[in-house]
Design an enzyme around this catalytic site. Structure first.
Site, PDB file in Angstrom:
ATOM      1  N   ARG A   1       0.818  -1.221   0.000  1.00 39.92           N
ATOM      2  CA  ARG A   1       0.000   0.000   0.000  1.00 39.92           C
ATOM      3  C   ARG A   1       0.850   1.269   0.000  1.00 39.92           C
ATOM      4  O   ARG A   1       0.478   2.265   0.639  1.00 39.92           O
ATOM      5  CB  ARG A   1      -0.950   0.032   1.194  1.00 39.92           C
ATOM      6  CG  ARG A   1      -1.999  -1.058   1.182  1.00 39.92           C
ATOM      7  CD  ARG A   1      -3.045  -0.751   0.133  1.00 39.92           C
ATOM      8  NE  ARG A   1      -4.024  -1.812   0.056  1.00 39.92           N
ATOM      9  CZ  ARG A   1      -5.183  -1.805   0.704  1.00 39.92           C
ATOM     10  NH1 ARG A   1      -5.502  -0.806   1.458  1.00 39.92           N
ATOM     11  NH2 ARG A   1      -6.011  -2.808   0.562  1.00 39.92           N
TER      12      ARG A   1
ATOM     13  N   ARG B   1      -3.758   6.264   0.624  1.00 37.62           N
ATOM     14  CA  ARG B   1      -4.381   7.433   1.247  1.00 37.62           C
ATOM     15  C   ARG B   1      -3.506   8.223   2.190  1.00 37.62           C
ATOM     16  O   ARG B   1      -3.854   9.328   2.569  1.00 37.62           O
ATOM     17  CB  ARG B   1      -5.662   6.994   1.970  1.00 37.62           C
ATOM     18  CG  ARG B   1      -6.780   6.715   1.007  1.00 37.62           C
ATOM     19  CD  ARG B   1      -7.873   5.959   1.677  1.00 37.62           C
ATOM     20  NE  ARG B   1      -7.333   4.696   2.177  1.00 37.62           N
ATOM     21  CZ  ARG B   1      -8.057   3.773   2.783  1.00 37.62           C
ATOM     22  NH1 ARG B   1      -9.328   3.972   2.999  1.00 37.62           N
ATOM     23  NH2 ARG B   1      -7.505   2.656   3.199  1.00 37.62           N
TER      24      ARG B   1
ATOM     25  N   ARG C   1      -8.203  11.415  -5.361  1.00 35.27           N
ATOM     26  CA  ARG C   1      -9.408  10.673  -4.958  1.00 35.27           C
ATOM     27  C   ARG C   1     -10.616  11.592  -4.774  1.00 35.27           C
ATOM     28  O   ARG C   1     -11.742  11.112  -4.774  1.00 35.27           O
ATOM     29  CB  ARG C   1      -9.135   9.905  -3.658  1.00 35.27           C
ATOM     30  CG  ARG C   1      -8.604   8.520  -3.871  1.00 35.27           C
ATOM     31  CD  ARG C   1      -9.664   7.562  -4.414  1.00 35.27           C
ATOM     32  NE  ARG C   1     -10.459   6.953  -3.346  1.00 35.27           N
ATOM     33  CZ  ARG C   1     -11.734   7.163  -3.172  1.00 35.27           C
ATOM     34  NH1 ARG C   1     -12.394   7.968  -3.969  1.00 35.27           N
ATOM     35  NH2 ARG C   1     -12.376   6.566  -2.193  1.00 35.27           N
TER      36      ARG C   1
ATOM     37  N   ASP D   1      -6.181  -3.700  -7.626  1.00 36.43           N
ATOM     38  CA  ASP D   1      -6.728  -4.312  -6.425  1.00 36.43           C
ATOM     39  C   ASP D   1      -6.899  -5.809  -6.635  1.00 36.43           C
ATOM     40  O   ASP D   1      -7.081  -6.257  -7.765  1.00 36.43           O
ATOM     41  CB  ASP D   1      -8.072  -3.687  -6.042  1.00 36.43           C
ATOM     42  CG  ASP D   1      -8.394  -3.947  -4.576  1.00 36.43           C
ATOM     43  OD1 ASP D   1      -7.898  -3.202  -3.714  1.00 36.43           O
ATOM     44  OD2 ASP D   1      -9.090  -4.937  -4.297  1.00 36.43           O
TER      45      ASP D   1
ATOM     46  N   TYR E   1     -13.923 -12.982   0.373  1.00 32.17           N
ATOM     47  CA  TYR E   1     -14.701 -11.806  -0.065  1.00 32.17           C
ATOM     48  C   TYR E   1     -15.936 -12.221  -0.862  1.00 32.17           C
ATOM     49  O   TYR E   1     -17.023 -11.661  -0.690  1.00 32.17           O
ATOM     50  CB  TYR E   1     -13.833 -10.865  -0.916  1.00 32.17           C
ATOM     51  CG  TYR E   1     -12.940  -9.998  -0.062  1.00 32.17           C
ATOM     52  CD1 TYR E   1     -13.461  -8.922   0.652  1.00 32.17           C
ATOM     53  CD2 TYR E   1     -11.588 -10.269   0.062  1.00 32.17           C
ATOM     54  CE1 TYR E   1     -12.655  -8.136   1.461  1.00 32.17           C
ATOM     55  CE2 TYR E   1     -10.765  -9.490   0.871  1.00 32.17           C
ATOM     56  CZ  TYR E   1     -11.309  -8.431   1.567  1.00 32.17           C
ATOM     57  OH  TYR E   1     -10.514  -7.662   2.373  1.00 32.17           O
TER      58      TYR E   1
HETATM   59  O1  CP3 Z   1       0.202  -1.776  -2.476  1.00 29.52           O
HETATM   60  C1  CP3 Z   1      -0.112  -0.905  -3.301  1.00 29.52           C
HETATM   61  O2  CP3 Z   1       0.192   0.312  -3.170  1.00 29.52           O
HETATM   62  C2  CP3 Z   1      -0.811  -1.350  -4.559  1.00 29.52           C
HETATM   63  C3  CP3 Z   1      -2.213  -1.279  -4.528  1.00 29.52           C
HETATM   64  C4  CP3 Z   1      -3.071  -2.209  -3.687  1.00 29.52           C
HETATM   65  C5  CP3 Z   1      -4.381  -1.844  -3.327  1.00 29.52           C
HETATM   66  N1  CP3 Z   1      -4.979  -2.940  -2.764  1.00 29.52           N
HETATM   67  C6  CP3 Z   1      -4.970  -0.523  -3.555  1.00 29.52           C
HETATM   68  C7  CP3 Z   1      -6.121  -0.091  -2.750  1.00 29.52           C
HETATM   69  C8  CP3 Z   1      -2.858  -3.522  -3.242  1.00 29.52           C
HETATM   70  C9  CP3 Z   1      -1.608  -4.383  -3.302  1.00 29.52           C
HETATM   71  C10 CP3 Z   1      -4.090  -3.962  -2.677  1.00 29.52           C
HETATM   72  C11 CP3 Z   1      -4.294  -5.330  -2.151  1.00 29.52           C
HETATM   73  C12 CP3 Z   1      -5.543  -5.647  -1.451  1.00 29.52           C
HETATM   74  N2  CP3 Z   1      -6.795  -5.158  -1.702  1.00 29.52           N
HETATM   75  C13 CP3 Z   1      -5.640  -6.606  -0.425  1.00 29.52           C
HETATM   76  C14 CP3 Z   1      -4.521  -7.462   0.111  1.00 29.52           C
HETATM   77  C15 CP3 Z   1      -3.597  -6.714   0.974  1.00 29.52           C
HETATM   78  C16 CP3 Z   1      -4.175  -6.079   2.168  1.00 29.52           C
HETATM   79  O3  CP3 Z   1      -3.989  -4.850   2.316  1.00 29.52           O
HETATM   80  O4  CP3 Z   1      -4.755  -6.783   3.000  1.00 29.52           O
HETATM   81  C17 CP3 Z   1      -6.993  -6.633  -0.004  1.00 29.52           C
HETATM   82  C18 CP3 Z   1      -7.562  -7.496   1.094  1.00 29.52           C
HETATM   83  C19 CP3 Z   1      -7.715  -5.734  -0.835  1.00 29.52           C
HETATM   84  C20 CP3 Z   1      -9.160  -5.444  -0.819  1.00 29.52           C
HETATM   85  C21 CP3 Z   1      -9.441  -4.045  -0.484  1.00 29.52           C
HETATM   86  N3  CP3 Z   1      -9.263  -2.984  -1.344  1.00 29.52           N
HETATM   87  C22 CP3 Z   1      -9.947  -3.518   0.729  1.00 29.52           C
HETATM   88  C23 CP3 Z   1     -10.263  -4.347   1.950  1.00 29.52           C
HETATM   89  C24 CP3 Z   1     -10.079  -2.135   0.575  1.00 29.52           C
HETATM   90  C25 CP3 Z   1     -10.702  -1.135   1.532  1.00 29.52           C
HETATM   91  C26 CP3 Z   1      -9.995  -0.960   2.777  1.00 29.52           C
HETATM   92  C27 CP3 Z   1      -8.685  -0.248   2.633  1.00 29.52           C
HETATM   93  O5  CP3 Z   1      -7.698  -0.684   3.242  1.00 29.52           O
HETATM   94  O6  CP3 Z   1      -8.648   0.757   1.941  1.00 29.52           O
HETATM   95  C28 CP3 Z   1      -9.596  -1.798  -0.710  1.00 29.52           C
HETATM   96  C29 CP3 Z   1      -9.487  -0.460  -1.298  1.00 29.52           C
HETATM   97  C30 CP3 Z   1      -8.130  -0.041  -1.753  1.00 29.52           C
HETATM   98  N4  CP3 Z   1      -7.246  -0.818  -2.449  1.00 29.52           N
HETATM   99  C31 CP3 Z   1      -7.571   1.255  -1.585  1.00 29.52           C
HETATM  100  C32 CP3 Z   1      -6.313   1.224  -2.226  1.00 29.52           C
HETATM  101  C33 CP3 Z   1      -5.357   2.368  -2.380  1.00 29.52           C
HETATM  102  C34 CP3 Z   1      -8.228   2.446  -0.912  1.00 29.52           C
HETATM  103  C35 CP3 Z   1      -9.207   3.010  -1.845  1.00 29.52           C
HETATM  104  C36 CP3 Z   1      -9.583   4.421  -1.498  1.00 29.52           C
HETATM  105  O7  CP3 Z   1      -8.877   5.333  -1.935  1.00 29.52           O
HETATM  106  O8  CP3 Z   1     -10.597   4.583  -0.821  1.00 29.52           O
END
Ligand code: CP3
Length: 346
Positions: free
Chosen positions: A28, A32, A41, A77, A154
């Site tokens: 990540r 944010r 965003r 994602d 999920y």
């Molecule tokens: O690592 C990076 O910078 C690359 C991008 C990336 C995202 N999601 C962008 C994202 C990666 C590698 C992921 C993986 C991901 N997504 C996982 C596995 C890793 C982990 O963190 O557990 C999971 C379970 C998800 C599913 C997911 N996507 C969730 C649960 C959420 C919402 C909660 C949260 O932590 O934000 C997302 C949204 C998401 N994916 C955001 C980002 C930048 C936030 C979106 C926003 O701007 O609101």
């Protein structure tokens, strides 16, 4: 490996080759906690950003311009393949991802499609090609996918879960449906990762984020065979990082499932985890993301402790134990990266 890739400490560490310092990237890292990300965003939804190759490549590069990270990870994602499988997906402000019609019965499982990434997710592959061009060999680009169990959780729960009652319910009570679903998801994961590799990613990470809710016995029985199959069928001309959180009960099994690098969270001592996994695998981790909200002094102390645990053996990639939290001060990220490089210099 190409000559330019042999100069990458990240890729060399994936293969346990000596490097001048311990490489670092952060799960990540584009997100944010960055004001530049939050500004974008305001204008676009998360899915709009993922589906626009220009925006996705810009966001991928945001942390690379600011910090001396040793790898980039494509902005996307783990849930992007769900829509082309036939599952409606939404990202809400409060609850994160929501699936309004979760999959819980065999007749629904039968309707799920395998994906054709080049047709279904062309924006992702285009973003990968754009980022590779922009990076111009400076650092490698990582692609990723959810692992079958985490995606199944999920798809079945419809979103995040505390106890995984429905997922485990299907697993325990309808073995045929569980196996059908896991087979379908595994095929999707294989196609998703191989398409990213064809488009140019130079390493891949498999996120089994929620597998830590399982007993070691259930991991072995219901999850390991699928994780193993996926890892065997992903193009291994690039290294594969196999990551889970709360995995200390089944590290040996994760190793058996495969991967060049095993990613661990902070709930286990890195040195102890590596000794258990064995030094014939590389290791990634494992700073508690909450430490980044504290002070430079504490960050420095924790970095030293983790690096000492790795004992300067080749094959340690520094990372957090899970993603960067939105509350993280960006200057602490800069400090972390510098501190890891400084203390690990050999
Ligand atoms: O690592 C990076 O910078 C690359 C991008 C990336 C995202 N999601 C962008 C994202 C990666 C590698 C992921 C993986 C991901 N997504 C996982 C596995 C890793 C982990 O963190 O557990 C999971 C379970 C998800 C599913 C997911 N996507 C969730 C649960 C959420 C919402 C909660 C949260 O932590 O934000 C997302 C949204 C998401 N994916 C955001 C980002 C930048 C936030 C979106 C926003 O701007 O609101």
């Amino acid at each position: 490996m190409k000559e330019s890739e042999k100069r990458s400490p990240f890729l060399m560490a994936c293969y346990r080759k000596p490097t001048a310092y311990t490489p670092i990237w952060l799960m990540r890292q584009a997100g944010r906690y960055m004001k530049e990300y939050r500004a974008l965003r305001k204008r676009f939804s998360f899915l709009e950003m993922c589906k626009n190759p220009e925006l996705a490549s810009t966001v991928t590069l945001l942390p690379i311009e600011k910090f001396k990270l040793d790898a980039a990870i494509i902005f996307a994602d783990i849930l992007l393949p769900l829509e082309p499988m036939g599952i409606e997906l939404e990202f809400t402000k409060k609850e994160g991802p929501i699936i309004r019609h979760p999959i819980r019965e065999i007749k629904q499982i039968k309707t799920l499609r395998a994906i054709e990434p080049e047709e279904d997710l062309p924006f992702l592959l285009e973003a990968i090609r754009t980022v590779r061009k922009e990076l111009n060999g400076k650092i490698p680009l990582i692609g990723f996918s959810g692992a079958p169990f985490t995606l199944a959780s999920y798809i079945i729960e419809g979103g995040h879960s505390k106890d995984y009652i429905l997922t485990k319910g299907l697993m325990y009570q309808d073995r045929t449906a569980w196996d059908d679903l896991m087979k379908k998801i595994s095929e999707v994961v294989i196609r998703y990762l191989n398409a990213q590799i064809r488009a140019g990613v130079q390493a891949v990470q498999l996120f089994d984020t929620w597998a830590g809710c399982l007993s070691p016995n259930d991991y072995e029985e219901y999850v390991l065979p699928y994780a193993k199959k996926v890892i065997e069928r992903v193009d291994r001309s690039v290294p594969l990082i196999h990551f889970a959180t709360s995995s200390s009960a089944f590290l040996e099994q994760m190793k058996r499932a495969g991967g060049d690098v095993i990613g661990v969270d902070w709930r286990i001592d890195l040195g102890e985890a590596w000794a258990r996994i064995g030094y014939n695998k590389a290791i990634q981790g494992n700073l508690d993301p909450v430490i980044l909200l504290s002070s430079p002094a504490l960050i420095e102390k924790e970095v030293k402790r983790i690096l000492d645990g790795a004992g300067k053996r080749p094959g340690h990639i520094f990372n957090l134990g899970h993603g960067v939290l939105p509350e993280t001060p960006a200057d602490h990220v800069a400090f972390l990266v510098e501190t890891v490089h400084r203390y690990s210099a050999r």
